[in-house]
Design a protein around this motif. Sequence first.
Motif, PDB file in Angstrom:
ATOM      1  N   GLY A  27     -20.080  -2.765   2.661  1.00  0.00           N
ATOM      2  CA  GLY A  27     -19.667  -4.079   2.169  1.00  0.00           C
ATOM      3  C   GLY A  27     -19.229  -4.067   0.722  1.00  0.00           C
ATOM      4  N   ALA A  28     -18.973  -2.890   0.173  1.00  0.00           N
ATOM      5  CA  ALA A  28     -18.525  -2.793  -1.222  1.00  0.00           C
ATOM      6  C   ALA A  28     -17.128  -3.367  -1.398  1.00  0.00           C
ATOM      7  CB  ALA A  28     -18.557  -1.339  -1.692  1.00  0.00           C
ATOM      8  N   LEU A  29     -16.331  -3.359  -0.335  1.00  0.00           N
ATOM      9  CA  LEU A  29     -14.992  -3.941  -0.363  1.00  0.00           C
ATOM     10  C   LEU A  29     -14.972  -5.163   0.522  1.00  0.00           C
ATOM     11  CD1 LEU A  29     -12.833  -0.714   0.018  1.00  0.00           C
ATOM     12  CD2 LEU A  29     -13.492  -1.875  -2.085  1.00  0.00           C
ATOM     13  N   GLU A  30     -14.443  -6.249  -0.024  1.00  0.00           N
ATOM     14  CA  GLU A  30     -14.406  -7.505   0.709  1.00  0.00           C
ATOM     15  C   GLU A  30     -13.039  -8.162   0.496  1.00  0.00           C
ATOM     16  OE1 GLU A  30     -16.580 -11.869   0.405  1.00  0.00           O
ATOM     17  OE2 GLU A  30     -17.503 -10.140  -0.553  1.00  0.00           O
ATOM     18  N   LEU A  31     -12.484  -8.705   1.543  1.00  0.00           N
ATOM     19  CA  LEU A  31     -11.224  -9.424   1.439  1.00  0.00           C
ATOM     20  C   LEU A  31     -11.523 -10.892   1.205  1.00  0.00           C
ATOM     21  CD1 LEU A  31      -8.126  -9.195   1.666  1.00  0.00           C
ATOM     22  CD2 LEU A  31      -8.390  -9.863   4.050  1.00  0.00           C
ATOM     23  N   GLN A  32     -10.932 -11.446   0.154  1.00  0.00           N
ATOM     24  CA  GLN A  32     -11.109 -12.859  -0.127  1.00  0.00           C
ATOM     25  C   GLN A  32      -9.756 -13.538  -0.161  1.00  0.00           C
ATOM     26  OE1 GLN A  32     -13.337 -13.627  -3.690  1.00  0.00           O
ATOM     27  NE2 GLN A  32     -15.269 -13.053  -2.741  1.00  0.00           N
ATOM     28  N   GLU A  33      -9.735 -14.736   0.372  1.00  0.00           N
ATOM     29  CA  GLU A  33      -8.559 -15.584   0.282  1.00  0.00           C
ATOM     30  C   GLU A  33      -8.750 -16.488  -0.931  1.00  0.00           C
ATOM     31  OE1 GLU A  33      -5.796 -15.749   2.235  1.00  0.00           O
ATOM     32  OE2 GLU A  33      -6.470 -14.200   3.639  1.00  0.00           O
ATOM     33  N   GLU A  34      -7.779 -16.467  -1.823  1.00  0.00           N
ATOM     34  CA  GLU A  34      -7.850 -17.304  -3.016  1.00  0.00           C
ATOM     35  C   GLU A  34      -6.748 -18.338  -2.967  1.00  0.00           C
ATOM     36  OE1 GLU A  34      -7.515 -14.769  -6.395  1.00  0.00           O
ATOM     37  OE2 GLU A  34      -9.557 -14.040  -6.210  1.00  0.00           O
ATOM     38  N   GLU A  35      -7.034 -19.497  -3.467  1.00  0.00           N
ATOM     39  CA  GLU A  35      -6.018 -20.524  -3.589  1.00  0.00           C
ATOM     40  C   GLU A  35      -5.388 -20.414  -4.968  1.00  0.00           C
ATOM     41  OE1 GLU A  35      -7.227 -24.430  -2.422  1.00  0.00           O
ATOM     42  OE2 GLU A  35      -8.511 -23.654  -0.844  1.00  0.00           O
ATOM     43  N   ASP A  36      -4.143 -20.876  -5.059  1.00  0.00           N
ATOM     44  CA  ASP A  36      -3.444 -20.796  -6.354  1.00  0.00           C
ATOM     45  C   ASP A  36      -4.140 -21.607  -7.412  1.00  0.00           C
ATOM     46  OD1 ASP A  36      -1.598 -19.164  -5.205  1.00  0.00           O
ATOM     47  OD2 ASP A  36      -0.195 -20.784  -4.766  1.00  0.00           O
ATOM     48  N   HIS A  90      -3.552  -6.139  -7.485  1.00  0.00           N
ATOM     49  CA  HIS A  90      -2.494  -7.131  -7.273  1.00  0.00           C
ATOM     50  C   HIS A  90      -2.666  -8.232  -8.327  1.00  0.00           C
ATOM     51  CE1 HIS A  90      -1.005  -5.229  -3.622  1.00  0.00           C
ATOM     52  NE2 HIS A  90      -2.266  -4.929  -3.416  1.00  0.00           N
ATOM     53  N   CYS A  91      -2.616  -7.796  -9.559  1.00  0.00           N
ATOM     54  CA  CYS A  91      -2.915  -8.633 -10.728  1.00  0.00           C
ATOM     55  C   CYS A  91      -2.097  -9.924 -10.763  1.00  0.00           C
ATOM     56  CB  CYS A  91      -2.636  -7.852 -12.008  1.00  0.00           C
ATOM     57  SG  CYS A  91      -3.567  -6.319 -12.164  1.00  0.00           S
ATOM     58  N   ASP A  92      -2.654 -10.939 -11.427  1.00  0.00           N
ATOM     59  CA  ASP A  92      -1.928 -12.196 -11.621  1.00  0.00           C
ATOM     60  C   ASP A  92      -0.672 -11.966 -12.447  1.00  0.00           C
ATOM     61  OD1 ASP A  92      -3.725 -13.725 -10.138  1.00  0.00           O
ATOM     62  OD2 ASP A  92      -5.001 -14.085 -11.883  1.00  0.00           O
ATOM     63  N   GLU A  93      -0.794 -11.175 -13.503  1.00  0.00           N
ATOM     64  CA  GLU A  93       0.346 -10.796 -14.335  1.00  0.00           C
ATOM     65  C   GLU A  93       0.391  -9.268 -14.395  1.00  0.00           C
ATOM     66  OE1 GLU A  93       0.636 -12.853 -18.074  1.00  0.00           O
ATOM     67  OE2 GLU A  93      -0.251 -14.656 -17.210  1.00  0.00           O
ATOM     68  N   PRO A  94       0.924  -8.650 -13.355  1.00  0.00           N
ATOM     69  CA  PRO A  94       0.866  -7.188 -13.247  1.00  0.00           C
ATOM     70  C   PRO A  94       1.731  -6.469 -14.289  1.00  0.00           C
ATOM     71  CG  PRO A  94       2.104  -8.133 -11.428  1.00  0.00           C
ATOM     72  CD  PRO A  94       1.575  -9.277 -12.214  1.00  0.00           C
ATOM     73  N   GLU A  95       1.074  -5.605 -15.030  1.00  0.00           N
ATOM     74  CA  GLU A  95       1.784  -4.796 -16.032  1.00  0.00           C
ATOM     75  C   GLU A  95       2.820  -3.892 -15.374  1.00  0.00           C
ATOM     76  OE1 GLU A  95       1.592  -4.863 -19.400  1.00  0.00           O
ATOM     77  OE2 GLU A  95       0.232  -6.570 -19.205  1.00  0.00           O
ATOM     78  N   CYS A  96       2.521  -3.410 -14.173  1.00  0.00           N
ATOM     79  CA  CYS A  96       3.470  -2.524 -13.492  1.00  0.00           C
ATOM     80  C   CYS A  96       4.792  -3.241 -13.223  1.00  0.00           C
ATOM     81  CB  CYS A  96       2.873  -1.973 -12.195  1.00  0.00           C
ATOM     82  SG  CYS A  96       2.416  -3.220 -10.966  1.00  0.00           S
ATOM     83  N   ILE A 107       1.092 -10.461  -3.450  1.00  0.00           N
ATOM     84  CA  ILE A 107       1.101  -9.009  -3.264  1.00  0.00           C
ATOM     85  C   ILE A 107       2.131  -8.370  -4.184  1.00  0.00           C
ATOM     86  CG2 ILE A 107       1.608  -7.148  -1.631  1.00  0.00           C
ATOM     87  CD1 ILE A 107       0.470  -8.959   0.560  1.00  0.00           C
ATOM     88  N   VAL A 108       1.697  -7.345  -4.888  1.00  0.00           N
ATOM     89  CA  VAL A 108       2.592  -6.555  -5.729  1.00  0.00           C
ATOM     90  C   VAL A 108       3.135  -5.437  -4.851  1.00  0.00           C
ATOM     91  CG1 VAL A 108       2.788  -5.091  -7.761  1.00  0.00           C
ATOM     92  CG2 VAL A 108       1.326  -7.122  -7.830  1.00  0.00           C
ATOM     93  N   SER A 109       4.447  -5.404  -4.691  1.00  0.00           N
ATOM     94  CA  SER A 109       5.097  -4.458  -3.793  1.00  0.00           C
ATOM     95  C   SER A 109       5.937  -3.448  -4.554  1.00  0.00           C
ATOM     96  CB  SER A 109       6.003  -5.201  -2.809  1.00  0.00           C
ATOM     97  OG  SER A 109       5.247  -6.068  -2.009  1.00  0.00           O
ATOM     98  N   TYR A 110       6.192  -2.350  -3.886  1.00  0.00           N
ATOM     99  CA  TYR A 110       7.008  -1.264  -4.431  1.00  0.00           C
ATOM    100  C   TYR A 110       8.176  -0.998  -3.503  1.00  0.00           C
ATOM    101  CZ  TYR A 110       8.368   3.577  -5.314  1.00  0.00           C
ATOM    102  OH  TYR A 110       9.087   4.713  -5.556  1.00  0.00           O
ATOM    103  N   ASP A 111       9.382  -0.917  -4.070  1.00  0.00           N
ATOM    104  CA  ASP A 111      10.591  -0.632  -3.313  1.00  0.00           C
ATOM    105  C   ASP A 111      11.123   0.724  -3.768  1.00  0.00           C
ATOM    106  OD1 ASP A 111      13.122  -0.416  -2.205  1.00  0.00           O
ATOM    107  OD2 ASP A 111      13.697  -2.482  -2.670  1.00  0.00           O
ATOM    108  N   LYS A 112      10.902   1.748  -2.939  1.00  0.00           N
ATOM    109  CA  LYS A 112      11.293   3.106  -3.333  1.00  0.00           C
ATOM    110  C   LYS A 112      12.801   3.260  -3.508  1.00  0.00           C
ATOM    111  CE  LYS A 112      11.347   5.097   1.305  1.00  0.00           C
ATOM    112  NZ  LYS A 112      10.753   6.097   2.168  1.00  0.00           N
TER     113      LYS A 112
END
Length: 159
Positions: free
Chosen positions: A150-159, A73-79, A96-101
Amino acid sequence: MRRIIINKDLCTGCKSCVIACMTRSCGEKHKFDSFIDVNKDKYFIDLQSIDTESRNHIELDGSGHPVPLTCRHCDEPECVLTCMSGAMSKDPETGIVSYDKEKCGSCYMCVMSCPYGILKPDDRTKQEIVKCDLCQGEEIPLCVYNCPSGALELQEEED
């Protein structure tokens, strides 16, 4: 903004994150209404079904160590930048980078532009893009919730 942080040194390659994601995919197809109990539902996943796809995966690095891979969910997503139809978008509030089929033209520009090689076409039709949505609607993404090391962790980031 929520992000999944990966600590590859803690990954054991157990694939609990992949199974959890597959359980969610299965749940979406069957319209489960509540949090999916992966510990119960994982036994009912048809691992041979072309319709049971994970939005994340594990690969081996150059030294043979497992590395979990999921959408950043990159800051500047190439997708998003390369998507000509507007099917890929980034929510400025959630990140969140979302996809609309419904908007997707199946050109695969998003797949080709992802620097992490995460996006892929679905196995059945090759017309839709399979992509992590951070388990929208859940308190915590299932891959994170089910990672025993614990290899995956959810973090809340501020802008």
